[in-house]
Design a protein around this motif. Structure first.
Motif, mmCIF file in Angstrom:
data_model
loop_
_atom_site.group_PDB
_atom_site.id
_atom_site.type_symbol
_atom_site.label_atom_id
_atom_site.label_comp_id
_atom_site.label_asym_id
_atom_site.label_seq_id
_atom_site.Cartn_x
_atom_site.Cartn_y
_atom_site.Cartn_z
ATOM 1 N N UNK A 179 0.813 -1.224 0.000
ATOM 2 C CA UNK A 179 0.000 0.000 0.000
ATOM 3 C C UNK A 179 0.841 1.267 0.000
ATOM 4 N N UNK A 180 2.148 1.148 0.135
ATOM 5 C CA UNK A 180 3.008 2.317 0.069
ATOM 6 C C UNK A 180 3.398 2.856 1.422
ATOM 7 N N UNK A 190 7.515 -5.823 6.576
ATOM 8 C CA UNK A 190 7.052 -6.329 5.287
ATOM 9 C C UNK A 190 6.267 -7.628 5.478
ATOM 10 N N UNK A 191 6.773 -8.511 6.320
ATOM 11 C CA UNK A 191 6.093 -9.785 6.554
ATOM 12 C C UNK A 191 4.731 -9.569 7.207
ATOM 13 N N UNK A 197 -1.615 -7.561 8.042
ATOM 14 C CA UNK A 197 -1.653 -6.678 9.204
ATOM 15 C C UNK A 197 -0.985 -5.349 8.876
ATOM 16 N N UNK A 198 -1.097 -4.420 9.823
ATOM 17 C CA UNK A 198 -0.422 -3.141 9.679
ATOM 18 C C UNK A 198 1.085 -3.373 9.672
ATOM 19 N N UNK A 199 1.792 -2.724 8.745
ATOM 20 C CA UNK A 199 3.231 -2.921 8.631
ATOM 21 C C UNK A 199 3.991 -2.263 9.763
ATOM 22 N N UNK A 200 4.409 -3.066 10.733
ATOM 23 C CA UNK A 200 5.235 -2.585 11.834
ATOM 24 C C UNK A 200 6.311 -3.629 12.127
#
Length: 448
Positions: A179-180, A190-191, A197-200
């Protein structure tokens, strides 16, 4: 600083080593027909004739190091995957290229996507994986479309799918558009994003090699790292080691941008210098001189014209006080305000911080406030020590390397250009005209 011994006295025309970029200028270079005309998928045939363990050892012996920033040995990363554990294994290619100045993976995917696909099949055979993913930055829609077409061609030709080339290897390849978010360039974020899920960033350990995608052993590699593997298999590890330096062998893509006469991708052996790259590319824009530059994107400590002869390999750049990173050589001339450039970079990091940890979330915000005040002439001398102190509270104390990257330009710009910061404070404003640093500033029709 000294030039890598292997490259001393080399003529400019012999410095470049086009491998990944060898036929980018051909008509429809991204197609399977053109790729096979240049011996595409021959490396895969040689790889499939080896045992997976021998293949891993071969890549390890070649000395290939990750091209995504840290330079970790690729074969060693593959070797970390546990075998006989009864779990699925995954390969994830990080194509979420989004750091300011970094622009090598997207052109590679646009012009030669089959080099990545072939490399992925080889890597999956080595780590015994039957499902691979490409995590691509979703904004680059033309690249996404071209990559989908390349994957379709590979399936139709039998390089993907069931029983690849009669070897018994089955492999499914999924292209995922992110999604950028810059934070999704961090492998564990990234995983998480790939899982929906939210990228954290995740807490480590466990590391992805043990519990990665879907809590299974996972290799996460950069686009250029994997795309380099087929050429190594096709031409031999000795051929690969004949380029570059002893500890940083091989070829790589250098992204030259900024106030240079001929910006673009320059594929050369590791250990080349910026002076050599500028000599062959026409130098800085006419009438101007180099002021400062980044060896590996905005997250790496900046260099000055004193570092023109630093060997651009992992050891040379590290010894000089920076990081090779993604080899994004952003070059700025004397018309550029350092404070303005660092402020823009810091605004980027503050915007892209995921907010998971306090040092990065709060620290980048306050760095931006201070830098904006200094640039506008509202700062005081004590702000410079405060900048350094906040950066120190971020560096090495944040959850992932985004915080370290945000601190790097602060430390290095204060080290080399503290007087310029002071001029903004004592002069109550920026002494530079931002219009003069634009690409069109020297055009006669603009200045008429």
């Amino acid at each position: 600083m000294t030039v890598a011994p292997e490259l001393k006295g080399t003529s400019p025309e012999k410095l470049l080593a086009p491998v990944l970029s060898a036929f980018w200028d051909e008509d429809r270079s991204w197609t399977l027909d053109v790729y096979r005309r240049h011996e595409g998928y021959e490396g895969l045939r040689k790889a499939l004739a080896m045992s997976p363990d021998d293949l891993i050892a071969y890549v390890k012996d070649s000395g290939l190091r990750g091209r995504g920033g840290a330079g970790f040995p690729t074969g060693m990363k593959w070797q970390f995957i546990p075998q006989g554990d009864g779990k699925p294994h995954y390969l994830v290619v990080n194509a979420d290229e989004s750091e300011p100045g970094t622009c090598k993976d997207i052109p590679l995917l646009f012009a030669n996507p089959h080099s990545l696909i072939e490399g992925m099949v080889i890597a999956c055979y080595a780590i015994r994986s039957s499902h691979a993913f490409i995590y691509l930055r979703g904004e680059v829609v033309p690249v996404l479309r071209r990559l989908h077409e390349a994957v379709r061609e590979a399936y139709a030709a039998g390089y993907l799918g069931e029983n690849i080339l009669g070897s018994g290897l089955d492999l499914e390849l999924t292209v995922h558009a992110g999604a950028g978010a810059y934070i999704c360039g961090e492998e564990t974020a990234l995983l998480d994003s790939l899982e929906g899920r939210r990228g954290q960033p995740r807490l480590r350990p466990p590391f992805p090699a043990v519990e990665g995608l879907y809590a299974c052993p996972t290799v996460v590699n950069n686009v250029e790292s994997i795309a380099s593997v087929p050429a190594i298999l096709k031409n031999g590890k000795e051929w690969f080691r004949s380029m570059g330096s002893e500890r940083s062998p091989g070829f790589t893509l250098y992204s030259l941008s900024g106030h240079v006469a001929s910006p673009g991708q320059y594929e050369a052996p590791l250990g080349i210098t910026l002076r050599q790259l500028l000599d062959m590319s026409g130098g800085m824009r006419p009438g101007h001189r180099l002021k400062f530059w980044t060896p590996g994107g905005s997250s790496t400590p900046m260099f000055t014209d004193e570092h023109l002869d630093v060997p651009l390999d992992y050891e040379g750049v590290g010894a000089a006080g920076s990081m090779l990173g993604t080899k994004a050589l952003q070059c700025f001339d004397e018309t550029t305000c350092v404070v303005r450039a660092v402020t823009r970079w810091t605004e980027f990091y503050a915007h892209e911080s995921c907010g998971k940890c306090t040092p990065c979330r709060e620290g980048t915000y306050w760095l931006v406030q201070l830098l904006r005040d200094i640039e506008a002439g509202k700062g005081v001398m004590s702000d410079l020590d405060k900048l350094n102190d906040i950066a120190d509270n971020i560096n090495g104390k944040s959850f992932c390397a985004l915080g370290d990257g945000a601190a790097s330009p602060i430390f290095s710009s204060l080290k080399y250009f503290r007087e310029e910061y002071e001029q903004h404070i004592t002069g109550r404003g920026c002494p530079f005209d931002p219009a003069k640093s634009t690409a069109w500033a020297d055009r006669p029709e603009v200045n008429a």
